[in-house]
Design an enzyme around this catalytic site. Sequence first.
Site, PDB file in Angstrom:
ATOM      1  N   ASP A 229       0.830  -1.210   0.000  1.00  0.00           N
ATOM      2  CA  ASP A 229       0.000   0.000   0.000  1.00  0.00           C
ATOM      3  C   ASP A 229       0.866   1.262   0.000  1.00  0.00           C
ATOM      4  O   ASP A 229       1.821   1.367   0.764  1.00  0.00           O
ATOM      5  CB  ASP A 229      -0.869   0.053   1.252  1.00  0.00           C
ATOM      6  N   HIS A 231      -1.097   4.452  -0.500  1.00  0.00           N
ATOM      7  CA  HIS A 231      -2.137   5.298   0.102  1.00  0.00           C
ATOM      8  C   HIS A 231      -1.874   6.797  -0.023  1.00  0.00           C
ATOM      9  O   HIS A 231      -1.904   7.541   0.958  1.00  0.00           O
ATOM     10  CB  HIS A 231      -2.323   4.928   1.577  1.00  0.00           C
ATOM     11  N   ASP A 258      -4.202  -0.402  -3.255  1.00  0.00           N
ATOM     12  CA  ASP A 258      -4.325   0.724  -2.323  1.00  0.00           C
ATOM     13  C   ASP A 258      -3.310   1.814  -2.639  1.00  0.00           C
ATOM     14  O   ASP A 258      -2.511   2.239  -1.805  1.00  0.00           O
ATOM     15  CB  ASP A 258      -4.220   0.265  -0.863  1.00  0.00           C
ATOM     16  N   ASP A 261      -6.361   7.127  -1.495  1.00  0.00           N
ATOM     17  CA  ASP A 261      -7.131   7.319  -0.251  1.00  0.00           C
ATOM     18  C   ASP A 261      -6.227   7.549   0.946  1.00  0.00           C
ATOM     19  O   ASP A 261      -5.083   7.081   1.008  1.00  0.00           O
ATOM     20  CB  ASP A 261      -8.068   6.150   0.040  1.00  0.00           C
ATOM     21  N   ARG A 262      -6.776   8.261   1.922  1.00  0.00           N
ATOM     22  CA  ARG A 262      -6.120   8.628   3.191  1.00  0.00           C
ATOM     23  C   ARG A 262      -5.017   9.661   2.983  1.00  0.00           C
ATOM     24  O   ARG A 262      -5.117  10.769   3.453  1.00  0.00           O
ATOM     25  CB  ARG A 262      -5.626   7.396   3.941  1.00  0.00           C
ATOM     26  N   ASN A 290      -8.556  -3.004  -2.017  1.00  0.00           N
ATOM     27  CA  ASN A 290      -9.934  -2.721  -1.591  1.00  0.00           C
ATOM     28  C   ASN A 290     -10.257  -1.226  -1.674  1.00  0.00           C
ATOM     29  O   ASN A 290     -11.438  -0.843  -1.718  1.00  0.00           O
ATOM     30  CB  ASN A 290     -10.174  -3.236  -0.164  1.00  0.00           C
ATOM     31  N   HIS A 291      -9.230  -0.364  -1.723  1.00  0.00           N
ATOM     32  CA  HIS A 291      -9.491   1.071  -1.834  1.00  0.00           C
ATOM     33  C   HIS A 291      -9.611   1.548  -3.281  1.00  0.00           C
ATOM     34  O   HIS A 291      -9.890   2.740  -3.491  1.00  0.00           O
ATOM     35  CB  HIS A 291      -8.416   1.876  -1.099  1.00  0.00           C
ATOM     36  N   HIS A 339      -3.645  -8.424  -3.012  1.00  0.00           N
ATOM     37  CA  HIS A 339      -3.723  -7.338  -2.035  1.00  0.00           C
ATOM     38  C   HIS A 339      -4.156  -7.828  -0.655  1.00  0.00           C
ATOM     39  O   HIS A 339      -3.518  -7.523   0.347  1.00  0.00           O
ATOM     40  CB  HIS A 339      -4.695  -6.253  -2.509  1.00  0.00           C
ATOM     41  N   ARG A 387     -12.207  -6.847  10.060  1.00  0.00           N
ATOM     42  CA  ARG A 387     -12.629  -5.654   9.312  1.00  0.00           C
ATOM     43  C   ARG A 387     -14.137  -5.618   9.059  1.00  0.00           C
ATOM     44  O   ARG A 387     -14.664  -4.596   8.633  1.00  0.00           O
ATOM     45  CB  ARG A 387     -11.928  -5.609   7.949  1.00  0.00           C
ATOM     46  N   HIS A 414      -2.207  -4.707   2.478  1.00  0.00           N
ATOM     47  CA  HIS A 414      -3.517  -4.510   3.136  1.00  0.00           C
ATOM     48  C   HIS A 414      -3.452  -4.150   4.615  1.00  0.00           C
ATOM     49  O   HIS A 414      -4.400  -3.625   5.153  1.00  0.00           O
ATOM     50  CB  HIS A 414      -4.346  -5.784   2.930  1.00  0.00           C
TER      51      HIS A 414
END
Length: 485
Positions: A229, A231, A258, A261-262, A290-291, A339, A387, A414
């Site tokens: 990730d 991110h 990923d 995001d964030r 997943n993002h 991922h 999660r 992840h």
Amino acid sequence: MLIMEANNSNVSRAEELKLLANEAYKAHKFAQAIDLYTQAIEVNSQNAVYWANRSIAHLKLEEYGSAIQDASKAIEVDPKYSKGYYRRGAAYLAMGKFKEALKDFQQVKRIRPNDPDATKKLKECEKAVMKLKFAEAISVPESERRPVADSINYRSIDVEPQYSGARIEGDVVTLDFVKKMMDDFKHQKNLHQRYAFQIVLQTKEMLQALPSLVDINVPKGNHFTVCGDVHGQFYDLLNIFELNGLPSEENPYLFNGDFVDRGSFSLEVILTLFAFKCMSPSAIYLARGNHESKSMNRIYGFEGEVQSKLSEKFVELFAEVFCCLPLAHVINGKVFVVHGGLFSVDGVKLSDIRAINRFCEPPEEGLMCELLWSDPQPTPGRGPSKRGVGLSFGGDVTKRFLQENNLDLVVRSHEVKDEGYEIEHDGKLITVFSAPNYCDQMGNKGAFIRFEAPDLKPNIVTFSAVDHPDVKPMAYANNFLRLFQ
């Protein structure tokens, strides 16, 4: 008398553990805090505070399923404990379950009618639910939807004479262009929409031609790098390239989902990775995380960032391209890279993954969901996901999957890890995470893995976070979610 003394001793011991847990939480040592809250609960399970505090520690580690379970237990112990509803509402919100979150914040408001903070969060939640209902009401059925990519002719977009940024001459994305673009991004300059459209559309064309499971061949004597990730941490991505070289046919990379995001430089990250893909398809491979989905992007910042830096049309375009990303890769027939993780059933073959129709938003169950969302667990067998999506799988599950598919190793991402990586399941599974000091608060290292052919022994390189401009993570996130940061 002895029973009373024992009870008092238990209460005191539980409070001591809670205070230690609170200190760990304040130091951003969330896993340690969870362990200490757990010990407090084992001594005294009838204190709602311990459950609610452990819930928020799970929230910080993005373990939303566990956060909901703990908050629900706090409510069960004390139905009038407002923080139980508050924590559960926050976890539902983080999962994009606005309607469930709304019910909990309505309950917080009933318990604390004069609390301005509760009032503010309830209003934001009501707005989010109304927006969701409106979007559902005006949405066009999937069967009638025309891809936005089909409506874009980037060649017809004029570039203003005063534009001084990176330019693509003709149809070919060159290394010189990518270097200039990255330097512009480093100095917080935007790429012209014409070239952004060109990069994203060319990438979409390449990705949609790929299978859902991509085979990668690394010739003898060559190497291959896998990153986890990122991110939206663009300046840490630049540092990876500084440490390990730019992507090229001689120095290929796989970024394992990923990307966005964030972090608040997600657009810079995704355009850089896509530009390298356009420059040389075999220099960089990209997997879906997943993002890379509408629901996550709406909540965690990428949608807002794209709207701010480019336009609404790009939001739709990125959503379409993310649906073209492959779900997994196999290196030299031996290393399986995904991922999230493995599956709720045994017997899944690589051919089953190749057969997945991935051109959609991720479903909430099934093989595609599990590839993007699942996590390893230390105990054998399978368990519920911390999660709230996917599942947890043990070393025996990993071992059987590898044996049934004649593989040696699972590499996945992840999950944030203190050292940037973790080796589990008797050395058969490695988690790699490449966003150091995640969200500017976790204090973790980042890592990447270099594989040398033909033996493909994993060589793990760790690194620390670098400075970035004073733009906070989640700067473009859903306004309601930012209230909980």
